[in-house]
Motif scaffolding. Structure first.
Motif, PDB file in Angstrom:
ATOM      1  N   MET A  70       0.831  -1.202   0.000  1.00 34.08           N
ATOM      2  CA  MET A  70       0.000   0.000   0.000  1.00 34.08           C
ATOM      3  C   MET A  70       0.867   1.254   0.000  1.00 34.08           C
TER       4      MET A  70
ATOM      5  N   LEU B 189       2.112   1.930  -3.465  1.00 36.23           N
ATOM      6  CA  LEU B 189       0.979   2.295  -4.328  1.00 36.23           C
ATOM      7  C   LEU B 189       0.519   3.719  -4.049  1.00 36.23           C
TER       8      LEU B 189
ATOM      9  N   LEU C 102      -4.391   8.223  -1.773  1.00 36.50           N
ATOM     10  CA  LEU C 102      -4.685   6.915  -1.198  1.00 36.50           C
ATOM     11  C   LEU C 102      -4.060   6.844   0.177  1.00 36.50           C
TER      12      LEU C 102
ATOM     13  N   HIS D 173      -3.793   4.807   3.770  1.00 32.24           N
ATOM     14  CA  HIS D 173      -4.013   3.458   4.290  1.00 32.24           C
ATOM     15  C   HIS D 173      -3.847   3.463   5.797  1.00 32.24           C
TER      16      HIS D 173
END
Lengths: 361, 150
Positions: free
Chosen positions: B115, B118, B129, B131
């Protein structure tokens, strides 16, 4: 995977397919593996990108006054989304894509997937082919809609019997009075047949069966004094034994073996008349006895007690005849002491009478 | 075709300052149609059914398969670029881990998309994004990455 075992969302199939595509592309890029959450997030981002492309392209088409998208709408949408990437100017979008197509290796999708979402019967497909098989429309049913505001191409309304409940009445009328009359009639019929049976048995088989059925018939006969029942039980055994010895003497009338049941049922039998008797009287001598009671009547010895009723009382005037004088009392109830005494006397008498009867035959 | 496109595009841009001639545009269109035709030979990784489903969801009505393929290829390009960037980040991380050589060798063999990589890759594309971290290893865990010292 995506849900953790919860309820299936309608988009799960698309998400799973996108996940697979993203994983394949990661592998093509050089990754050996991916964490599950990262892959899920990646697939979600890819789906959002796709949706964004379509939405932007559609908005461009609508801006131009069209409802269907063209290739230029798609290209403009692509360039719109690629804007953050420091693009080299307008018009290069297709070039980018072309470069990509040329350079990248073809990575086909791992599995062929069917056309989804699957069209369930009952909905219209994109090509306007009506696959509605569940509920036919008004036109298909041949009905006209009940109101003007309902167009005919809508599904038909359900039949009235499916939602209107009409009460069901039981048409059979039960008359309680008729029922009672019917019941009484049947009871009378049963009594009559029972009495005829009694008489039949009496005249055919002599006193044995008559004695044996005394208590039984007394039990079941309606209209008789129920107190007779108890008393006759005691009379059965001694009298039966006596009758056996004398049974050979004849089923015919004229001897002193008439039993109390005859006296008990006398009036009832006479009421029946000749119709209640059967025809099967094997004893020749009994033929003349069909309609009449035996001539011989024993002497009935009564013991009067308070509170008890004797059937024999009523028959006293009619039935008192003499043939053989008997001291044994056959009607009513006796004490046990008297029973034994009576039994003894009776046996004695029978033994005396037997040789006489034999000579008669 | 590639060169044609390049010429066509360049020609168009040069003529941007001047009233463009119709020839350039025709070349452009011809190139485009050629490209679209060539798209039919290429099978994008994202299947057509999936693309059609999500395009229909967003209102994109198009009976043309080539256009669907174009969108599919565009999406594939995006995903591939993000994956490549994430790979770069992953490799960079492995290079900076202060471990002895043997561990690095083992880790080199295994490139896993995480993650973290990414999110770093997607940040350049404007996708934020975040996480939720499972372990709070440092006091700066969970803070805005822009404030963190990298």
């Amino acid at each position: 995977m995506t849900n953790g075992g919860g309820r299936a969302a309608p988009d799960d199939f698309g998400r799973a397919a996108a996940r697979l595509a993203a994983a394949q592309l990661c592998q093509a890029a050089g990754f050996h593996g991916a964490t599950a959450s990262a892959l899920d997030a990646f697939a979600d981002v890819a789906i959002r990108y796709l949706l964004d492309l379509g939405r932007t392209a559609e908005s461009y088409a609508n801006l131009a006054g069209r409802s269907q998208c063209s290739v230029f709408d798609a290209i403009r949408a692509f360039e719109d989304l690629e804007a953050p990437r420091a693009f080299s100017g307008a018009g290069a979008g297709v070039r980018e894509i072309a470069n990509f197509v040329e350079s990248a290796d073809e990575v086909p999708f791992a599995q062929p997937i069917p056309q989804f979402p699957v069209i369930r019967e009952g909905t219209n497909t994109k090509t306007n082919m009506n696959m509605n098989m569940n509920i036919p429309s008004f036109d298909q049913m041949g009905e006209t809609p009940p109101s003007k505001h309902i167009p005919a191409w809508l599904p038909a309304l359900p039949d009235p019997h499916t939602y209107i409940h009409t009460p069901v009445w039981d048409e059979r009328v039960s008359d309680p009075r008729e029922d009672k009359i019917e019941q009484a009639r049947q009871r009378r019929k049963a009594e009559r047949s029972l009495l005829s049976l009694q008489k039949r048995l009496l005249l055919r088989n002599g006193s044995v069966e008559a004695k044996a059925t005394t208590s039984a018939s007394s039990d079941s006969a309606a209209g008789l004094d129920p107190q007779v029942v108890g008393g006759d039980d005691k009379d059965v055994s001694p009298v039966v034994k006596v009758s056996d010895e004398g049974g050979g003497g004849g089923g015919g009338g004229g001897d002193g073996k008439r039993v109390s049941v005859l006296e008990a049922f006398g009036p009832a039998i006479e009421m029946l008349g000749g119709g209640g008797l059967c025809d099967e009287d094997e004893d020749g001598m009994g033929g003349r006895e069909r309609t009449e009671l035996p001539a011989a009547r024993p002497t009935v010895h009564f013991k009067f007690r308070t509170g008890k009723k004797f059937i024999g009382e009523s028959l006293d005037t009619k039935l008192r005849k003499k043939d053989v004088s008997r001291t044994a009392a056959l009607a009513g109830r006796e004490d046990e002491r008297d029973d034994k005494k009576r039994r003894a006397e009776y046996i004695l008498k029978q033994s005396m009478e037997n040789p006489q009867e034999l000579t008669l035959l | 075709m590639h060169e044609e496109l390049g010429l066509g595009k360049k020609g168009w841009r040069r003529m941007n300052h001047n009233p463009q001639s119709s020839e350039g545009r025709h070349d452009d269109d011809a190139a485009l149609s050629d490209f679209l035709a060539s798209l039919m030979d290429y099978t994008p990784t994202i299947p057509d059914e999936l693309v059609e489903h999500y395009l229909a969801k967003s209102g994109f009505q198009c009976p043309d398969v080539r256009l669907t393929r174009l969108v599919a290829v565009a999406t594939q390009k995006f995903v591939a670029e993000v994956a490549g960037d994430a790979l770069q980040h992953c490799k960079a991380r492995q290079a900076t881990i202060p471990k002895d050589k043997r561990d690095k060798q083992q880790k080199d063999k295994r490139l896993v998309l995480t993650m973290e990589d990414l999110s770093k890759a997607l940040r350049e594309y404007g996708v934020n994004l975040r996480h939720q971290e499972y372990f709070a290893d440092s006091p700066s865990t969970g803070m805005d990455p822009a404030t963190r010292d990298e």
